[in-house]
Structures are given as C-alpha cells and as structure tokens.
Design an enzyme around this catalytic site. Structure first.
Site, PDB file in Angstrom:
ATOM      1  N   GLU A   1       0.251  -3.825  -2.408  1.00 50.16           N
ATOM      2  CA  GLU A   1      -1.068  -3.701  -3.006  1.00 50.16           C
ATOM      3  C   GLU A   1      -2.154  -4.575  -2.356  1.00 50.16           C
ATOM      4  OE1 GLU A   1      -0.498  -4.407  -7.267  1.00 50.16           O
ATOM      5  OE2 GLU A   1      -0.310  -2.253  -7.464  1.00 50.16           O
TER       6      GLU A   1
ATOM      7  N   GLU B   1       4.754   3.293  -7.420  1.00 45.27           N
ATOM      8  CA  GLU B   1       4.717   2.629  -8.858  1.00 45.27           C
ATOM      9  C   GLU B   1       3.907   3.393  -9.635  1.00 45.27           C
ATOM     10  OE1 GLU B   1       3.725  -1.574  -9.041  1.00 45.27           O
ATOM     11  OE2 GLU B   1       4.609  -1.957  -7.142  1.00 45.27           O
TER      12      GLU B   1
HETATM   13  C1  GAL Z   1       1.738  -3.447  -9.869  1.00 47.07           C
HETATM   14  C2  GAL Z   1       2.552  -4.306  -8.868  1.00 47.07           C
HETATM   15  C3  GAL Z   1       3.781  -4.965  -9.589  1.00 47.07           C
HETATM   16  C4  GAL Z   1       3.448  -4.908 -11.028  1.00 47.07           C
HETATM   17  C5  GAL Z   1       2.978  -3.754 -11.405  1.00 47.07           C
HETATM   18  C6  GAL Z   1       2.974  -3.703 -12.962  1.00 47.07           C
HETATM   19  O1  GAL Z   1       0.339  -3.379  -9.628  1.00 47.07           O
HETATM   20  O2  GAL Z   1       2.717  -3.846  -7.613  1.00 47.07           O
HETATM   21  O3  GAL Z   1       4.344  -5.794  -8.988  1.00 47.07           O
HETATM   22  O4  GAL Z   1       2.618  -6.071 -11.187  1.00 47.07           O
HETATM   23  O5  GAL Z   1       1.677  -3.671 -11.108  1.00 47.07           O
HETATM   24  O6  GAL Z   1       2.483  -2.358 -13.406  1.00 47.07           O
END
Ligand code: GAL
Length: 748
Positions: free
Chosen positions: A389, A462
């Site tokens: 990210e 994610e």
């Molecule tokens: C993303 C990140 C993860 C975690 C997640 C929570 O932005 O890559 O490490 O923080 O959000 O939803």
C-alpha cells in the site's frame, strides 16, 4: 560433508543490553532460554507497545566442533527481530538489518578451538526508522528477539551456497530441471576441477535421474548451471495433488564433498488478463491474508505451530492461497504449504511507508534474501515487490521488479497497492479493493481501478478488514453482516473472469499498535480469532468445498428469539455445501428449503437464506410465544449428511478440551494448541458466557500465557510449550464446576 548443528538450546538472555556485554564472559544474571524466543511475553491485549521495543542481549557459550584446515564455519540465523549485531569472543562479526530474512556470518577466523567461545547477539527490537518496515506507522506488531532457528554450519572449502531448481517444459510429457548451483571456492588462488553430481529423487528416496559433470571452479563465488533432461512420468505439483521431489547436488574436490538438498515441484503458473492458470488449468484464487503472530509469544512459535496455520487455512478455511502479509514468513509454514498444496503470495517487509535511499537499499536486500531463501517452493506463485500500500515510486519499483526478475525468471511479480491508476511495473496488478461497505458492489471492474483501457493480469489482495471488524463474541446481527460482506466480495470475484481471485483481510485477528485496532491492541479483522477459533465468517470460506470431502452446515445464529433487534432469528443465513436443507422448530414438521441464495449465485456453494417468504412457522418471530429447539439438516441428493441441533434453553453441560497434537517432539522446543469450549447439551458453545477456566499442567512443559483464562464466545485456547525433555504432560481444565476430560500429551 557439511555438518549442520542445531543451535537452539542453552542460550542466555538479558532483557537489557548494557554496553560492553559482548566482551563479558559472565552469564550471571542472565535467564536461560531456548530458541525460538520472544524478548518479552505480552498480555493477550491491552498493553503498552513499548514493552517489547527494547535492545536486549543473547549469549551462548559453545565449544568449537572439530575443524579441518580450511573448513568454513558459519553461524546462520533464520530471523532476528529487528536488527542484530553479532560478536564472537568480543569481536564484532557482523550486523543484519531487518527481522524477516535469514543471514549468516563466518566465524572460522575468530573461533577458539579447545576452549569456550562466547557468542553474543545484541538484538535491537525498536522501530528504527532507517530499517523496513519502520519509518511510518504500521498496522501490526513486530515483537522482538531471536524468534527463528539458529544453526552452526561446518562447510568444506569448496561449498554450495545455494541451488535454484527450475522446472523446464513443465507441461510437456518430457520435462527437465535447470539447476543453478552457487559455489564458493576458498581452496586457494587457482581454479580447480571438481565433480558435480545432481540427483532427482522422489520423496521415498528412489532415484529418478542423475547427472554428473566436471566443472572448473574459479576462486571465490561462481554459478554453474547443470541440467537434468529427458524426465518422463513426472507428476505435477498442484493444489489437489502436491507432488514433491528432492534435488540433491553434490560437489567433490579431492574427496572433500559438500552437498545441498532442496525440495521442489514441477508446476506451471501464470496470471493472465483472463485469470490465473495452474498447469494450464484455470483456478479461481480464494485466499486469506496471514500475520505470523500469536498471543503472548508474538512471532516466536516453533515449527509445528507454524505448520498448523497452513493446515487451518487449507483444511478448515478451505482456501487455495495465503498471502504472507506483509513479510517473508517462517520456512516451516512455507514447507507445509508445499506439502499440502496451498498457494502462496509472498512479499517483502513494509507497510505504506517508503524511506530514503538507504532504506530502499535494505528493502532491495530483503527482496534478494527472500527470493534466494524461497525460490524452490512450488507453492509460491508470485513475488510481492512493492511495499504494501505504498504510493507509486517508479524509480524504486523498477529496481525491485528488475531484481526479482533477474533472480527468478519463472515467477511473475506483483505489488500490493490501494491507489487507483497506479503505474503497472509488475506483471500482475495486485489491488486492495475495499469498495464493499455492506450495501454496494462487491468489487470494482479492474479497468475502473487500473485506469487502463484493456485488461491486465489482476488480483484483489485485500478486502473487508477495517471496513467491518468483528469480534468472535459480537452480536448475531453483526456476525451475519460480517458473513454477508465476505460472501459478497467472494461472489464478485467469482463473477468476473478477469479477476484472478480475491484474498480477504484476514485469516486471524492480530495484535497491533494503538493507532489501529479496537483500542485493546487487537485488530479483530480475522475470520478466526487469535487462537484460530472460527467466527461465523470463517464458514463463508470453509463451506466452499465439495460435500464429498466434508459436509459443512453452519447456521449463522445463536438461536435465541431476543438476541437480534427485531425479535427473530430470520433472515437466517445457513452456510453449507449441502444441496438442500430442512429447518425444524420444536415439534413442527421440518420445512425443506431448496433454493440457494441468488445474491451469491457465482459461489461454488451459495448459502441458503431463510426468511419469512420461505418459512411459515409464526412462533419463530413472535415475541411472547414459547421458544423451541431448532434442528437444521443438510442433504446431498436425498441423503441427510449433517445435522445441527440448537437448544432453546442452553445451559453449560460439558467442558470440551481438544489438543491439536497428543505427541510433541523431544529434543527441541515444541508446542501445540488446546481449545476449550463450554457447550450445551448439543455441543454448541454458549456465546455470551463470562466464565473463567482454570488450567493446571504437570510434566515437562508450560502453558504460554496465564493459567486462568476467560472464555469469549464460549471458547478460548492456549498453547502448551515443551522445552524438549522426554515425558508426559497432563493438563486439567475446570470451568464453572465442570471438568474437561484430562489431556495427556507425550513428549517423545
Ligand atoms: C490494509 C492493510 C492491512 C490492514 C488492513 C485492514 O490497508 O494493508 O495491513 O491494515 O488494511 O483492513
């Protein structure tokens, strides 16, 4: 022959490093410990994160093994968090920056023969801003200590540093292997002729092929390539049948033989704009992210527990891929992924922040160390070469991509971003798509994300997570929404052929910094809690498997009329792979439900959602009427395959306790998990009970964490840790006047 000596035992530890300790031979006032070790054991939650961010000191006294004249003696660390300075007998040997990759230092020039040697490791577990992943905030804890194995290696003066095994012509009936053998020649100042022999065997040790060659080895380092050709009847490695082979490479100079063995598999993987293909067959990737952390001991869990996580993700959560967010994880975890056919997305350490040139160079080093450690794992199908990210930084990411491709031409690169229209320097556009917020689309079309006018290889890395944190004991409505959100995104992934798959955030809850989480130092983002006990959402994944493998039937309910806002258990989501189900309320006739939810029709096994249009038993939703037991039965064809009974008046009737393993290995630090459940007469946990379980252990082991634990959502867990002594461990567990059947674990 190379000799690798385990260096896990008889370490001494001081929480505080005092300048000069590396020159001091005294072990007084130091605690005796074993590796893997965490610098500070933390509470389960609500603690001060500065507790483990300390500089500590490890020492080990050892006698040097018998060496011949020009042996190379090396000390290898699999992982020390976060920076390590290593000294032998007070002499500085080397430093390593970064806690997730292995490193080794040579000590033959400093080691003393026939007397005690003192190895000192000064471990800096603070968040040094000059070392990835630090410099900004990060949503996870990195803990501290020598948390992975240490080895002492005795090598011949001509030795094999590493071997990269690449399968060739994988999809042809006649295959081959290309072996890059990385040699190090310390014999002298002139080149020597040495014999190399490479052997391919199956796992039973039967030789399949071998090849021998004489190579001219220059002084210093060189890479020699040998090929094993004409391999017939080779079985491919894939998800269902993960066939592995051993490759052994031996180098012989003047009867000094060094050998290097690596496990390996033949498989072809390819992300395309039409999805992901494994051995030419399209596979929709269904995955979850994993942090390698555990309650109390952080990262310092031994092999067996690391392996168990892979089993949980594959067999309980029925995923076909895990992302090692956000760093290279234990080799034991990866080895297990190879063995069971669980695909892996592995990435370099980092979280949103990119540092200065020095920082970037360490990140590049981390990539190199990751790839060189892991290139022979067939389970790894893509390298993540962007800081998770982070924003675009073309100059940096051209370098990371180039490095990964130079080191390994067989795997594509990816790099996880959350920004739209990001410059695609990788082979796969890997995107955290958090668009779904409950009442909207599950995922965006890839071109809306990439800003391109054509499709590219694309995967969602994610979703969910912080969008809807859910605790294991949260109320039923929230559990249902949690479930529906996971279903919605997975359904969108299945519906879109240009998406290779989607990896949810995340498998297990994890400790985090106070900038994140629920205020208790936990991100409750997992579909399982930190003890790896499922929340209902775990079954959105766990139900996507053929009922022939195992029938799954999980109604998303605590079965009580007054738990939800509107006096009902409807709509009732039933996560199942059965063809149809029946619901029986009290003595009423079972009502069949044949139609699966259309909203999730792209899933292999959509859930049933029972509402008032399917069911006509008024009492179910009528405040003031008698509440009754419920029975749900799942059928495959006309055969009932699974039944769930739900009590109208659940009271504690049994205390169940199950260990993952009833045998531990002697001679090493080992551990296994025990799950406790306080259940009703139908073996369903009592979701809102506030009960304390008391744990008593006798034998050569200890309980990690406290010996009085609170049940949340009717259950909890703990790990039993043995230090390697043979014997019998007995554990007694009591809660609310009930006793679990005693647990007996043998260390042998
Ligand atoms: C993303 C990140 C993860 C975690 C997640 C929570 O932005 O890559 O490490 O923080 O959000 O939803």
């Amino acid at each position: 022959m190379r000799n690798i000596i385990d260096f896990q035992k008889d370490w001494y530890f001081s929480k505080k490093y005092i300048s000069g300790m590396e020159r001091d031979c005294s072990l007084d006032d130091m605690e005796s410990v074993q590796i893997p070790h965490t610098n500070v054991e933390l509470p389960y939650h609500y603690f001060n994160e500065s507790e483990y961010q300390i500089v500590s000191c490890y020492k080990k006294k050892f006698r040097c093994p018998q060496l011949s004249d020009n042996n190379v003696l090396r000390i290898r660390f699999e992982g020390v968090m976060a920076c390590a300075k290593v000294y032998l007998n007070g002499v500085f040997i080397g430093e390593h920056l970064g806690g997730y990759t292995p490193f080794s230092f040579e000590i033959q020039n400093v080691v003393k023969e026939h007397e005690d040697n003192f190895l000192t490791v000064v471990v800096d577990s603070t968040e040094r801003p000059d070392v990835p992943p630090f410099g900004g905030v990060i949503d996870y804890l990195t803990y501290g200590g020598i948390y992975r194995e240490v080895y002492l290696e005795i090598l011949e003066p001509l030795f094999i540093e590493n071997v990269k095994a690449e399968a060739t012509d994988v999809l042809n009936p006649v295959k081959g292997i290309k072996l890059d053998v990385y040699l190090d020649n310390r014999i002298g100042k002139t080149a020597v002729n040495a014999d190399i022999k490479a052997t391919l065997t199956d796992l039973s040790g039967e030789t399949i092929a071998d090849v021998s060659e004489t190579v001219l080895v220059e002084p210093g380092k060189q890479c020699s390539t040998i090929a094993i050709k004409d391999l017939k009847n080779i079985q491919l490695w894939d998800i269902e049948n993960p066939v592995l082979y051993w490759v052994n490479v031996e180098i012989n100079y003047a009867n000094q033989i060094d050998n290097f063995t690596t496990r390996f598999g033949f498989r072809d993987c390819n992300f395309t704009s039409e999805g992901f293909f494994l051995n030419g067959k399209k596979v929709k990737i269904v995955g979850l992210n994993r942090h390698q952390s555990y309650p109390y001991v952080g990262y310092a869990m031994p092999k067996r527990v690391q392996q168990k996580d892979a089993d949980i993700i594959k067999y309980e959560l029925c995923c076909n891929l895990v992302r090692t967010s956000h760093y290279p994880q234990s080799v034991h975890f990866l080895d297990r992924c190879d063995e069971i056919g669980l695909l892996v997305f592995e990435e370099l350490p980092g979280w949103q922040h990119i540092g200065d040139e020095n920082w970037k160079n360490i990140a590049l080093n981390n990539i190199q160390e990751m790839i060189e450690r892991d290139w022979n794992h067939p389970s790894i199908i893509v390298w993540g070469v962007r800081i998770n990210e982070s924003l675009d930084d073309d100059c940096f990411y051209e370098r990371t991509n180039k490095l990964a491709r130079n080191l390994d031409s067989t795997r594509q690169t990816g790099g996880v971003r959350y920004i739209d229209n990001s410059n695609l320097l990788e082979d796969v556009y890997t995107m955290n798509d958090f668009v779904h917020s409950g009442n909207n689309i599950g995922l965006r079309k890839q071109q809306d994300v990439t800003g391109l006018t054509y499709d590219v290889p694309y995967m969602v890395t994610e979703y969910n997570g912080h969008m809807f944190p859910t605790k294991k004991a949260d109320n039923e409505e929230r559990q249902m929404s949690h479930v529906l959100r996971h279903l919605k995104v997975q359904d969108a992934s299945w519906a879109d052929d240009s998406i290779s798959g989607a990896i949810g955030w995340c498998a297990f809850d994890y400790n985090t910094h106070s900038d994140f989480g629920a205020g208790d130092m936990i991100c409750h983002h997992g579909v399982m809690d930190m003890f790896r006990i499922p929340k209902f959402a775990a079954f959105t994944y766990g139900s996507q498997i053929s009922p022939e493998v195992k029938p799954v039937l999980e109604p998303v309910t605590y079965w009580a009329r007054g738990e939800r806002s509107e006096t009902t258990v409807l709509p009732l989501v039933v996560l199942t792979n059965c063809d149809w189900i029946t619901l029986q309320f009290g003595d009423f006739k079972p009502i069949p439900v044949y139609e699966k939810s259309k909203e999730f029709k792209h899933l292999p096994y959509p859930p049933f959602i029972i509402d008032t249009s399917t069911i006509t038993i008024e009492q179910i939703s009528q405040w003031g009427m008698k509440w009754e037991d419920g029975v749900i039965t799942g059928y495959v064809g006309d055969k009932p395959v699974k039944t769930v009974m739900m009590a109208a008046n659940p009271v504690p009737s049994k205390l169940l306790a199950m260990a993952d393993d009833y045998k531990l290995s002697a001679g090493e630090k080992d551990a296994t998990r025990v799950i406790i459940k306080l259940v009703d007469k139908y073996d369903r946990p009592l979701p809102f009970i506030n009960a304390i379980a008391k744990l008593e252990l006798s034998g050569p082991a200890r309980i990690q964490g406290p010996t009085e634990v609170i049940l949340t959502g009717g259950s909890t867990g703990f790990w039993v840790e043995s230090e390697g002594t043979y014997g019998e461990i007995n554990i007694a567990i009591a809660c609310q006047g009930l006793r679990a059947d005693p647990i007996k674990i043998l260390v042998e």
